[in-house]
Design an enzyme around this catalytic site. Structure first.
Site, PDB file in Angstrom:
ATOM      1  N   GLY A  15      17.388  41.643  11.620  1.00  0.00           N
ATOM      2  CA  GLY A  15      16.607  41.972  10.278  1.00  0.00           C
ATOM      3  C   GLY A  15      17.332  42.290   9.199  1.00  0.00           C
ATOM      4  O   GLY A  15      18.503  42.326   9.256  1.00  0.00           O
ATOM      5  N   GLN A  16      16.781  42.404   7.983  1.00  0.00           N
ATOM      6  CA  GLN A  16      17.664  42.777   6.726  1.00  0.00           C
ATOM      7  C   GLN A  16      18.399  44.223   6.992  1.00  0.00           C
ATOM      8  O   GLN A  16      19.675  44.071   6.878  1.00  0.00           O
ATOM      9  CB  GLN A  16      16.695  43.263   5.643  1.00  0.00           C
ATOM     10  N   ASP A  46      12.945  40.639  24.109  1.00  0.00           N
ATOM     11  CA  ASP A  46      11.667  40.699  23.339  1.00  0.00           C
ATOM     12  C   ASP A  46      11.159  42.259  23.417  1.00  0.00           C
ATOM     13  O   ASP A  46      10.777  42.812  24.572  1.00  0.00           O
ATOM     14  CB  ASP A  46      10.731  39.888  24.052  1.00  0.00           C
ATOM     15  N   ALA A  70      10.896  46.006  13.523  1.00  0.00           N
ATOM     16  CA  ALA A  70       9.494  46.378  13.187  1.00  0.00           C
ATOM     17  C   ALA A  70       8.768  44.973  12.992  1.00  0.00           C
ATOM     18  O   ALA A  70       9.252  44.050  12.771  1.00  0.00           O
ATOM     19  CB  ALA A  70       9.524  47.193  11.941  1.00  0.00           C
ATOM     20  N   THR A  72       6.694  43.458  10.113  1.00  0.00           N
ATOM     21  CA  THR A  72       7.045  43.787   8.528  1.00  0.00           C
ATOM     22  C   THR A  72       6.017  42.873   7.761  1.00  0.00           C
ATOM     23  O   THR A  72       6.121  42.818   6.784  1.00  0.00           O
ATOM     24  CB  THR A  72       8.432  43.824   8.260  1.00  0.00           C
ATOM     25  N   THR A 111       8.178  53.758   6.132  1.00  0.00           N
ATOM     26  CA  THR A 111       8.045  53.008   4.784  1.00  0.00           C
ATOM     27  C   THR A 111       7.052  53.953   3.794  1.00  0.00           C
ATOM     28  O   THR A 111       6.405  54.915   4.126  1.00  0.00           O
ATOM     29  CB  THR A 111       7.033  51.777   5.198  1.00  0.00           C
ATOM     30  N   TYR A 135      -0.535  48.001   8.440  1.00  0.00           N
ATOM     31  CA  TYR A 135       1.064  48.204   8.612  1.00  0.00           C
ATOM     32  C   TYR A 135       1.390  49.745   8.343  1.00  0.00           C
ATOM     33  O   TYR A 135       2.155  50.225   9.027  1.00  0.00           O
ATOM     34  CB  TYR A 135       1.739  47.280   7.524  1.00  0.00           C
ATOM     35  N   LYS A 139       2.791  52.385  10.999  1.00  0.00           N
ATOM     36  CA  LYS A 139       4.226  53.002  10.670  1.00  0.00           C
ATOM     37  C   LYS A 139       4.224  54.349  10.570  1.00  0.00           C
ATOM     38  O   LYS A 139       5.057  55.075  11.247  1.00  0.00           O
ATOM     39  CB  LYS A 139       4.727  52.206   9.354  1.00  0.00           C
TER      40      LYS A 139
HETATM   41  N1  LIG Z   1      10.985  45.025   4.163  1.00  0.00           N
HETATM   42  C1  LIG Z   1      10.676  45.994   3.659  1.00  0.00           C
HETATM   43  O1  LIG Z   1      10.353  45.698   2.350  1.00  0.00           O
HETATM   44  C2  LIG Z   1      10.410  47.390   4.055  1.00  0.00           C
HETATM   45  C3  LIG Z   1       9.957  48.184   3.085  1.00  0.00           C
HETATM   46  C4  LIG Z   1      10.001  49.562   3.840  1.00  0.00           C
HETATM   47  C5  LIG Z   1      10.287  50.057   5.069  1.00  0.00           C
HETATM   48  N2  LIG Z   1      10.681  48.651   5.741  1.00  0.00           N
HETATM   49  C6  LIG Z   1      11.036  49.424   7.114  1.00  0.00           C
HETATM   50  O2  LIG Z   1      12.531  49.232   7.218  1.00  0.00           O
HETATM   51  C7  LIG Z   1      12.658  48.862   8.563  1.00  0.00           C
HETATM   52  C8  LIG Z   1      13.583  47.524   8.354  1.00  0.00           C
HETATM   53  O3  LIG Z   1      12.846  46.335   7.847  1.00  0.00           O
HETATM   54  P1  LIG Z   1      13.478  45.073   7.587  1.00  0.00           P
HETATM   55  O4  LIG Z   1      12.999  44.654   6.178  1.00  0.00           O
HETATM   56  O5  LIG Z   1      14.934  44.936   8.042  1.00  0.00           O
HETATM   57  O6  LIG Z   1      12.755  44.119   8.481  1.00  0.00           O
HETATM   58  P2  LIG Z   1      12.865  42.599   8.716  1.00  0.00           P
HETATM   59  O7  LIG Z   1      13.808  41.947   8.093  1.00  0.00           O
HETATM   60  O8  LIG Z   1      11.494  42.118   9.020  1.00  0.00           O
HETATM   61  O9  LIG Z   1      13.461  42.670  10.609  1.00  0.00           O
HETATM   62  C9  LIG Z   1      12.540  43.098  11.517  1.00  0.00           C
HETATM   63  C10 LIG Z   1      13.576  42.742  12.909  1.00  0.00           C
HETATM   64  O10 LIG Z   1      12.455  43.015  13.912  1.00  0.00           O
HETATM   65  C11 LIG Z   1      12.809  42.115  14.854  1.00  0.00           C
HETATM   66  N3  LIG Z   1      11.668  41.891  15.606  1.00  0.00           N
HETATM   67  C12 LIG Z   1      10.287  41.914  15.208  1.00  0.00           C
HETATM   68  N4  LIG Z   1       9.647  41.641  16.214  1.00  0.00           N
HETATM   69  C13 LIG Z   1      10.186  41.619  17.410  1.00  0.00           C
HETATM   70  C14 LIG Z   1      10.164  41.327  18.926  1.00  0.00           C
HETATM   71  N5  LIG Z   1       8.877  41.190  19.538  1.00  0.00           N
HETATM   72  N6  LIG Z   1      11.234  41.578  19.714  1.00  0.00           N
HETATM   73  C15 LIG Z   1      12.225  41.444  19.319  1.00  0.00           C
HETATM   74  N7  LIG Z   1      12.731  41.920  17.716  1.00  0.00           N
HETATM   75  C16 LIG Z   1      11.428  41.601  16.862  1.00  0.00           C
HETATM   76  C17 LIG Z   1      12.943  40.848  13.860  1.00  0.00           C
HETATM   77  O11 LIG Z   1      13.455  39.786  14.731  1.00  0.00           O
HETATM   78  P3  LIG Z   1      13.419  38.181  14.158  1.00  0.00           P
HETATM   79  O12 LIG Z   1      14.572  38.091  13.241  1.00  0.00           O
HETATM   80  O13 LIG Z   1      13.602  37.683  15.459  1.00  0.00           O
HETATM   81  O14 LIG Z   1      12.042  38.147  13.382  1.00  0.00           O
HETATM   82  C18 LIG Z   1      13.938  41.277  12.974  1.00  0.00           C
HETATM   83  O15 LIG Z   1      15.316  41.585  13.759  1.00  0.00           O
HETATM   84  C19 LIG Z   1      11.491  48.767   9.449  1.00  0.00           C
HETATM   85  O16 LIG Z   1      11.201  49.632  10.100  1.00  0.00           O
HETATM   86  C20 LIG Z   1      10.309  48.323   8.307  1.00  0.00           C
HETATM   87  O17 LIG Z   1       8.989  48.917   8.483  1.00  0.00           O
HETATM   88  C21 LIG Z   1      10.795  47.592   5.319  1.00  0.00           C
END
Ligand SMILES: NC(=O)c1ccc[n+]([C@@H]2O[C@H](COP(=O)([O-])OP(=O)(O)OC[C@H]3O[C@@H](n4cnc5c(N)ncnc54)[C@H](OP(=O)(O)O)[C@@H]3O)[C@@H](O)[C@H]2O)c1
Length: 312
Positions: A15-16, A46, A70, A72, A111, A135, A139
């Site tokens: 993830g990011q 998984d 997460a 997302t 979030t 969502y 969270k």
């Molecule tokens: N993105 C935003 O704008 C945002 C805003 C506020 C808060 N947040 C929070 O910040 C945190 C990090 O967000 P992010 O943007 O880095 O998220 P992201 O880029 O969507 O990454 C999510 C990660 O979760 C993994 N994942 C999802 N389902 C899975 C499963 N069943 N088994 C194994 N891995 C799984 C994904 O794997 P894959 O690569 O295989 O999909 C990815 O590595 C999260 O808690 C999110 O709620 C994000």
């Protein structure tokens, strides 16, 4: 008391935030990174499989669990709430219960979408939550489950996350700017765009400070914090600033016409908070870190993309 180099389990390494965290945590201790797909140096896991998660915890016995995984996909969550709740609420609950039983610290992310968007002053950590969609609700349930489990935890609420890889607004705008002469971007949602690397760096810094102070489970710096870049803008403001900078760096040839539109002109299955600027002063005081304005991270991220060249 934790050893000097605690075993760290990182969930969501693709993830990011997870990808950036993977690098940043190396200095703290040995990191076992997991992801859904096979990748070099990564354990396949998984996270919807609770038994597999339990087995890995029992086998690796982490002293720190960093959960960057997460669900997302905010709009898809409205269609498949069960899958979203599994990742965002029940997984953190499982991790926190294990952490409470085995004295492991849980680092977790939440979030700005736990808020309803009615505020017009930056939201501090004590502010009541009122998520608008599945969502945000899932969270918030994850936050509560961690707090109730009673394990040592650092929960960082962040917002509007982007990085030089993955799926995010910044990369989408760059792609669209190469394809189109005109873009329409929502200008009535206000937040703080936050670079994933800033989140990872501050997370690692907070962890290291906690470890250096003796890894006390009652350390007052444990708990829930707002971790975003400073300042605020709309999606339209973010798009304009990033595309102007991208043009200056040669990432796009010409600036498209960027039209501001109301959210009502771009209906989505999930309702988003109209205003969700988080007050990030408390975390800066607690950990002595500096959270610069959102433009700072944006410039560094674009610079990185420019240096990476045409493979982007
Ligand atoms: N993105 C935003 O704008 C945002 C805003 C506020 C808060 N947040 C929070 O910040 C945190 C990090 O967000 P992010 O943007 O880095 O998220 P992201 O880029 O969507 O990454 C999510 C990660 O979760 C993994 N994942 C999802 N389902 C899975 C499963 N069943 N088994 C194994 N891995 C799984 C994904 O794997 P894959 O690569 O295989 O999909 C990815 O590595 C999260 O808690 C999110 O709620 C994000």
């Amino acid at each position: 008391m934790m050893p000097e180099a605690p075993r760290i389990l990182l969930l969501g390494a693709t993830g990011q935030v997870g990808f950036e965290l993977w690098r940043c945590l190396q200095a703290t201790g040995p990191v076992l990174a997991t992801a859904r797909q096979p990748l070099p140096g990564v354990r396949v896991l998984d996270l919807t499989d609770a038994d597999a998660v339990e087995a890995l915890l029992a086998d690796y016995r982490p002293q720190i669990i960093a959960n960057a995984a997460a669900w997302t996909a905010v709009d898809a969550a409205e269609e498949t709430p069960e899958a979203c709740w599994r990742l965002n609420a029940r997984l953190p609950e499982q991790l926190a219960r294990w952490g409470a039983e085995h004295h492991a610290l849980l680092l977790h992310y939440s979030t700005d979408y736990v808020f309803d968007g009615r505020a017009r002053q930056p939201l501090d950590e004590a502010r009541s939550t009122a998520p608008l969609g599945v969502y945000g609700q899932s969270k918030r349930a994850g936050e509560v489950a961690i707090q109730q489990a009673g394990c040592p935890s650092l929960i960082f609420r962040t917002a509007w996350v982007y990085a030089s890889r993955g799926h995010n607004f910044l990369l989408t705008m760059l792609r669209l700017a190469r394809e189109r002469d005109q873009l329409s971007v929502v200008d009535d949602q206000i937040g703080s765009p936050t670079w994933a690397r800033l989140i990872a760096q501050v997370s690692a810094q907070a962890l290291q400070q906690w470890l250096a102070a003796g890894a006390d489970p009652d350390d007052p710096r444990l708990g829930l914090w707002h971790l975003t870049a400073s300042g605020q803008t709309s999606w339209h403001g973010f798009a304009t600033a990033l595309l102007e900078q991208a043009q200056a760096l040669g990432l796009i040839e010409r600036l498209p016409d960027i039209q501001p539109i109301p959210s009502s002109a771009f209906p989505t299955p999930a309702q988003r908070p109209a205003w969700s600027v988080l007050d990030n002063r408390a975390i800066q005081r607690a950990f002595g870190c500096h959270l610069p304005d959102w433009q700072h991270g944006m410039q560094l991220c674009l610079q990185e993309l420019a240096e990476r060249g045409p493979t982007r």
